[in-house]
Scaffold this motif. Sequence first.
Motif, PDB file in Angstrom:
ATOM      1  N   THR A  48      30.168  -0.427  -3.796  1.00 50.56           N
ATOM      2  CA  THR A  48      30.651   0.438  -2.716  1.00 50.56           C
ATOM      3  C   THR A  48      29.569   1.364  -2.183  1.00 50.56           C
ATOM      4  OG1 THR A  48      31.391   2.080  -4.333  1.00 50.56           O
ATOM      5  CG2 THR A  48      33.020   0.441  -3.590  1.00 50.56           C
ATOM      6  N   ASP A  49      28.480   1.509  -2.938  1.00 49.27           N
ATOM      7  CA  ASP A  49      27.439   2.465  -2.578  1.00 49.27           C
ATOM      8  C   ASP A  49      26.058   1.880  -2.848  1.00 49.27           C
ATOM      9  OD1 ASP A  49      28.950   5.332  -2.278  1.00 49.27           O
ATOM     10  OD2 ASP A  49      29.928   4.058  -3.775  1.00 49.27           O
ATOM     11  N   VAL A  50      25.074   2.402  -2.123  1.00 48.45           N
ATOM     12  CA  VAL A  50      23.675   2.021  -2.301  1.00 48.45           C
ATOM     13  C   VAL A  50      22.870   3.303  -2.457  1.00 48.45           C
ATOM     14  CG1 VAL A  50      21.648   0.972  -1.200  1.00 48.45           C
ATOM     15  CG2 VAL A  50      23.889  -0.123  -0.975  1.00 48.45           C
ATOM     16  N   GLU A  51      21.931   3.289  -3.382  1.00 44.76           N
ATOM     17  CA  GLU A  51      21.001   4.401  -3.551  1.00 44.76           C
ATOM     18  C   GLU A  51      19.580   3.874  -3.553  1.00 44.76           C
ATOM     19  OE1 GLU A  51      23.602   7.583  -6.161  1.00 44.76           O
ATOM     20  OE2 GLU A  51      22.086   6.411  -7.207  1.00 44.76           O
ATOM     21  N   THR A  52      18.672   4.723  -3.152  1.00 47.61           N
ATOM     22  CA  THR A  52      17.247   4.438  -3.256  1.00 47.61           C
ATOM     23  C   THR A  52      16.525   5.772  -3.295  1.00 47.61           C
ATOM     24  OG1 THR A  52      15.445   3.048  -2.398  1.00 47.61           O
ATOM     25  CG2 THR A  52      16.686   4.357  -0.777  1.00 47.61           C
ATOM     26  N   THR A  53      15.266   5.760  -3.679  1.00 52.97           N
ATOM     27  CA  THR A  53      14.464   6.974  -3.559  1.00 52.97           C
ATOM     28  C   THR A  53      13.320   6.685  -2.601  1.00 52.97           C
ATOM     29  OG1 THR A  53      13.032   6.485  -5.473  1.00 52.97           O
ATOM     30  CG2 THR A  53      15.043   7.787  -5.888  1.00 52.97           C
ATOM     31  N   ILE A  54      12.995   7.700  -1.823  1.00 53.61           N
ATOM     32  CA  ILE A  54      11.944   7.583  -0.819  1.00 53.61           C
ATOM     33  C   ILE A  54      11.080   8.839  -0.890  1.00 53.61           C
ATOM     34  CG2 ILE A  54      11.440   7.354   1.654  1.00 53.61           C
ATOM     35  CD1 ILE A  54      14.230   6.093   1.984  1.00 53.61           C
ATOM     36  N   THR A  55       9.773   8.657  -0.865  1.00 50.02           N
ATOM     37  CA  THR A  55       8.888   9.818  -0.839  1.00 50.02           C
ATOM     38  C   THR A  55       8.831  10.354   0.591  1.00 50.02           C
ATOM     39  OG1 THR A  55       6.970   8.377  -0.555  1.00 50.02           O
ATOM     40  CG2 THR A  55       7.456   9.104  -2.790  1.00 50.02           C
ATOM     41  N   PRO A  56       8.739  11.666   0.742  1.00 52.80           N
ATOM     42  CA  PRO A  56       8.662  12.252   2.077  1.00 52.80           C
ATOM     43  C   PRO A  56       7.496  11.645   2.873  1.00 52.80           C
ATOM     44  CG  PRO A  56       9.004  13.957   0.438  1.00 52.80           C
ATOM     45  CD  PRO A  56       8.722  12.681  -0.315  1.00 52.80           C
ATOM     46  N   GLY A  57       7.758  11.334   4.126  1.00 54.00           N
ATOM     47  CA  GLY A  57       6.721  10.772   4.980  1.00 54.00           C
ATOM     48  C   GLY A  57       6.701   9.256   5.022  1.00 54.00           C
ATOM     49  N   THR A 110       8.104   6.842   6.563  1.00 52.77           N
ATOM     50  CA  THR A 110       8.948   6.666   7.748  1.00 52.77           C
ATOM     51  C   THR A 110       9.612   5.301   7.796  1.00 52.77           C
ATOM     52  OG1 THR A 110       7.477   8.181   8.913  1.00 52.77           O
ATOM     53  CG2 THR A 110       8.967   6.879  10.264  1.00 52.77           C
ATOM     54  N   ALA A 111       8.881   4.241   7.417  1.00 51.85           N
ATOM     55  CA  ALA A 111       9.457   2.895   7.469  1.00 51.85           C
ATOM     56  C   ALA A 111      10.681   2.797   6.563  1.00 51.85           C
ATOM     57  CB  ALA A 111       8.419   1.851   7.085  1.00 51.85           C
ATOM     58  N   SER A 112      10.595   3.322   5.351  1.00 50.03           N
ATOM     59  CA  SER A 112      11.740   3.268   4.429  1.00 50.03           C
ATOM     60  C   SER A 112      12.877   4.170   4.911  1.00 50.03           C
ATOM     61  CB  SER A 112      11.315   3.676   3.024  1.00 50.03           C
ATOM     62  OG  SER A 112      10.524   2.661   2.452  1.00 50.03           O
ATOM     63  N   GLU A 113      12.525   5.339   5.426  1.00 52.75           N
ATOM     64  CA  GLU A 113      13.559   6.230   5.959  1.00 52.75           C
ATOM     65  C   GLU A 113      14.344   5.522   7.067  1.00 52.75           C
ATOM     66  OE1 GLU A 113      11.197   9.588   7.129  1.00 52.75           O
ATOM     67  OE2 GLU A 113      11.094  10.381   5.087  1.00 52.75           O
ATOM     68  N   ARG A 114      13.637   4.848   7.981  1.00 55.70           N
ATOM     69  CA  ARG A 114      14.297   4.125   9.073  1.00 55.70           C
ATOM     70  C   ARG A 114      15.124   2.963   8.558  1.00 55.70           C
ATOM     71  NH1 ARG A 114       9.111   3.980  13.005  1.00 55.70           N
ATOM     72  NH2 ARG A 114       9.312   6.092  13.845  1.00 55.70           N
ATOM     73  N   LEU A 115      14.578   2.211   7.598  1.00 55.24           N
ATOM     74  CA  LEU A 115      15.287   1.061   7.044  1.00 55.24           C
ATOM     75  C   LEU A 115      16.635   1.479   6.476  1.00 55.24           C
ATOM     76  CD1 LEU A 115      15.431  -1.937   6.117  1.00 55.24           C
ATOM     77  CD2 LEU A 115      14.237  -1.202   4.036  1.00 55.24           C
ATOM     78  N   ARG A 134       0.796  -1.229   0.000  1.00 55.52           N
ATOM     79  CA  ARG A 134       0.000   0.000   0.000  1.00 55.52           C
ATOM     80  C   ARG A 134       0.831   1.282   0.000  1.00 55.52           C
ATOM     81  NH1 ARG A 134      -5.674  -1.242   1.507  1.00 55.52           N
ATOM     82  NH2 ARG A 134      -5.702  -3.462   1.944  1.00 55.52           N
ATOM     83  N   THR A 135       2.158   1.151  -0.142  1.00 58.73           N
ATOM     84  CA  THR A 135       3.009   2.337  -0.243  1.00 58.73           C
ATOM     85  C   THR A 135       3.819   2.359  -1.531  1.00 58.73           C
ATOM     86  OG1 THR A 135       4.782   1.262   0.978  1.00 58.73           O
ATOM     87  CG2 THR A 135       3.271   2.623   2.259  1.00 58.73           C
ATOM     88  N   LEU A 136       4.099   1.201  -2.094  1.00 59.24           N
ATOM     89  CA  LEU A 136       4.901   1.146  -3.312  1.00 59.24           C
ATOM     90  C   LEU A 136       4.069   1.484  -4.538  1.00 59.24           C
ATOM     91  CD1 LEU A 136       6.881  -2.182  -2.755  1.00 59.24           C
ATOM     92  CD2 LEU A 136       7.707   0.153  -2.425  1.00 59.24           C
ATOM     93  N   ASP A 137       4.723   2.061  -5.542  1.00 61.90           N
ATOM     94  CA  ASP A 137       4.073   2.208  -6.843  1.00 61.90           C
ATOM     95  C   ASP A 137       3.952   0.804  -7.418  1.00 61.90           C
ATOM     96  OD1 ASP A 137       3.940   4.971  -6.700  1.00 61.90           O
ATOM     97  OD2 ASP A 137       5.797   5.271  -7.825  1.00 61.90           O
ATOM     98  N   LEU A 138       2.734   0.388  -7.714  1.00 65.75           N
ATOM     99  CA  LEU A 138       2.512  -0.957  -8.236  1.00 65.75           C
ATOM    100  C   LEU A 138       2.723  -0.958  -9.741  1.00 65.75           C
ATOM    101  CD1 LEU A 138       1.672  -3.871  -7.580  1.00 65.75           C
ATOM    102  CD2 LEU A 138      -0.691  -3.175  -8.041  1.00 65.75           C
ATOM    103  N   ASN A 139       3.614  -1.818 -10.193  1.00 67.83           N
ATOM    104  CA  ASN A 139       3.876  -1.984 -11.612  1.00 67.83           C
ATOM    105  C   ASN A 139       3.073  -3.174 -12.120  1.00 67.83           C
ATOM    106  OD1 ASN A 139       6.182   0.049 -12.008  1.00 67.83           O
ATOM    107  ND2 ASN A 139       6.740  -1.079 -10.171  1.00 67.83           N
ATOM    108  N   SER A 140       3.088  -3.406 -13.413  1.00 68.47           N
ATOM    109  CA  SER A 140       2.342  -4.530 -13.976  1.00 68.47           C
ATOM    110  C   SER A 140       2.948  -5.852 -13.499  1.00 68.47           C
ATOM    111  CB  SER A 140       2.369  -4.470 -15.502  1.00 68.47           C
ATOM    112  OG  SER A 140       3.670  -4.783 -15.976  1.00 68.47           O
ATOM    113  N   SER A 141       2.136  -6.888 -13.483  1.00 68.72           N
ATOM    114  CA  SER A 141       2.650  -8.209 -13.098  1.00 68.72           C
ATOM    115  C   SER A 141       3.747  -8.645 -14.072  1.00 68.72           C
ATOM    116  CB  SER A 141       1.522  -9.235 -13.034  1.00 68.72           C
ATOM    117  OG  SER A 141       0.868  -9.349 -14.277  1.00 68.72           O
TER     118      SER A 141
END
Length: 172
Positions: A111-120, A122-127, A29-36
């Motif tokens: 050597t590095d990890v990137e991700t994008t997170i929408t503001p708010g 919180t679970a992903s920000e903490r992870l 319920r938080t992720l952008d759902l892509n096609s199967s």
Amino acid sequence: MTAAPADLLIEQPATTDGAALWRLAKESRTLDLNSSYSYLLWCRDFAGTSAVARGAGGEPVGFVTGYLRPDRPRTLLVWQVAVDPAHRGHGIAAKLLDGLTARLVAERGITDVETTITPGNTASERLFTSFAERHGARVTREVLFPAELFTDGPHDPEVLYHIGPLTDSTAH
């Protein structure tokens, strides 16, 4: 948070996991759902840079999908992370992320990890901030895609979290 179950298996996804990954993304319920179809392709073409957590019966209970950036092949871009609602609160997302990055440090020298997170989100920000802390890495944040770039309806901006460089503790 309780520890991840001892019988939890972290491994590369197979194409037969595509439907389960789609379901987990939908139930998040938080992720952008892509096609199967896209999850099937992801399990085929990006299995080496993704991971699935399997419960006692072998069923997927969580996943992380990612890819190595073409212009920065030592940077893992984490695309999506999801855990079955019945299995949340046990550290499965952290175990998935740690397992995947340890494998890719060893196999690909990331050597590095990137991700994008929408503001708010919180679970992903903490992870991701706790991941950086566990691995002695710095976190920088900047808006990667402002809201006005999304043409398919209202969308929050996507903030890029850049984590790195990873320390040797990643390969535990």
